[in-house]
Write an enzyme that holds these catalytic residues in place. Sequence first.
Site, PDB file in Angstrom:
ATOM      1  N   GLY A  80     -21.841   4.267 -16.817  1.00  0.00           N
ATOM      2  CA  GLY A  80     -23.197   4.768 -16.984  1.00  0.00           C
ATOM      3  C   GLY A  80     -24.169   3.935 -16.170  1.00  0.00           C
ATOM      4  N   GLN A 103     -32.296   0.594 -13.741  1.00  0.00           N
ATOM      5  CA  GLN A 103     -31.348  -0.413 -13.251  1.00  0.00           C
ATOM      6  C   GLN A 103     -31.271  -0.448 -11.730  1.00  0.00           C
ATOM      7  OE1 GLN A 103     -28.141   0.997 -16.135  1.00  0.00           O
ATOM      8  NE2 GLN A 103     -27.650  -1.170 -15.839  1.00  0.00           N
ATOM      9  N   HIS A 152     -26.584   3.666 -24.976  1.00  0.00           N
ATOM     10  CA  HIS A 152     -26.806   2.482 -24.140  1.00  0.00           C
ATOM     11  C   HIS A 152     -27.724   2.828 -22.966  1.00  0.00           C
ATOM     12  CE1 HIS A 152     -25.242  -1.280 -22.057  1.00  0.00           C
ATOM     13  NE2 HIS A 152     -25.766  -0.604 -21.057  1.00  0.00           N
ATOM     14  N   GLU A 153     -27.424   3.927 -22.273  1.00  0.00           N
ATOM     15  CA  GLU A 153     -28.213   4.293 -21.091  1.00  0.00           C
ATOM     16  C   GLU A 153     -29.616   4.767 -21.468  1.00  0.00           C
ATOM     17  OE1 GLU A 153     -27.221   3.203 -18.347  1.00  0.00           O
ATOM     18  OE2 GLU A 153     -25.176   2.839 -19.014  1.00  0.00           O
ATOM     19  N   HIS A 182     -31.893   1.970 -21.993  1.00  0.00           N
ATOM     20  CA  HIS A 182     -32.449   1.419 -20.745  1.00  0.00           C
ATOM     21  C   HIS A 182     -33.764   2.112 -20.378  1.00  0.00           C
ATOM     22  CE1 HIS A 182     -29.757  -1.579 -19.146  1.00  0.00           C
ATOM     23  NE2 HIS A 182     -28.698  -0.795 -19.292  1.00  0.00           N
ATOM     24  N   CYS A 214     -22.787  -4.321 -19.305  1.00  0.00           N
ATOM     25  CA  CYS A 214     -23.897  -3.707 -18.594  1.00  0.00           C
ATOM     26  C   CYS A 214     -23.861  -4.134 -17.135  1.00  0.00           C
ATOM     27  CB  CYS A 214     -25.207  -4.139 -19.250  1.00  0.00           C
ATOM     28  SG  CYS A 214     -26.668  -3.405 -18.503  1.00  0.00           S
ATOM     29  N   LEU A 215     -24.086  -3.181 -16.240  1.00  0.00           N
ATOM     30  CA  LEU A 215     -24.088  -3.518 -14.813  1.00  0.00           C
ATOM     31  C   LEU A 215     -25.228  -4.469 -14.455  1.00  0.00           C
ATOM     32  CD1 LEU A 215     -23.174  -0.046 -13.239  1.00  0.00           C
ATOM     33  CD2 LEU A 215     -21.667  -1.952 -13.859  1.00  0.00           C
TER      34      LEU A 215
END
Length: 177
Positions: A50, A55, A139-140, A143, A97-98
């Site tokens: 994701g 991000q 999660h996304e 963000h 997380c990226l």
Amino acid sequence: MNDVPLLPVLLHPAPILRAKARPVAEGDGDRVRELAPRMLATMYKAPGIGLAAPQVGEGLRLVVVDIQKDDKPAPMVLVNPEILAVSDERAVREEGCLSLPGQYADVERPARVKLRWRELDGTRREMEADDLLATCLQHEIDHLDGVMFTDHLSPLKRNMLLKKFLKEQKLKSREAM
């Protein structure tokens, strides 16, 4: 996807990761259509399941996900996603997380969610999700509201994880010199 230019993934503590993204408006159509394939390519390359527009430095309510059930790509692009309902039942899953590479922690969230979003062509969609997809979507979408998975941890766990991450980043930047 190989010929699509990748986007730089911003790392904690980039300020945009803590800002609330604005809804995608009619005038954003071209930008979102250009951004979505680049976000997917960036997510796959990372590799991740994701990625949210903040991000990659874009303050728009845009998310891409692909949990690849049965190892078959099934990319989803969600414009202005919103969670309509969550289950009382909870589930704990390890998240990463990226924007915090190499950091993982168990996070408790609702086990199931119902959400609504628009496709790139404007089609309105609704679905219910559970398991990994429910976790990934929550999660996304977090963000988009300036929330990171570490915000769901106890203060002690959060501080330990963030200190470790920042220490690793300092080491990497020293080694790069």
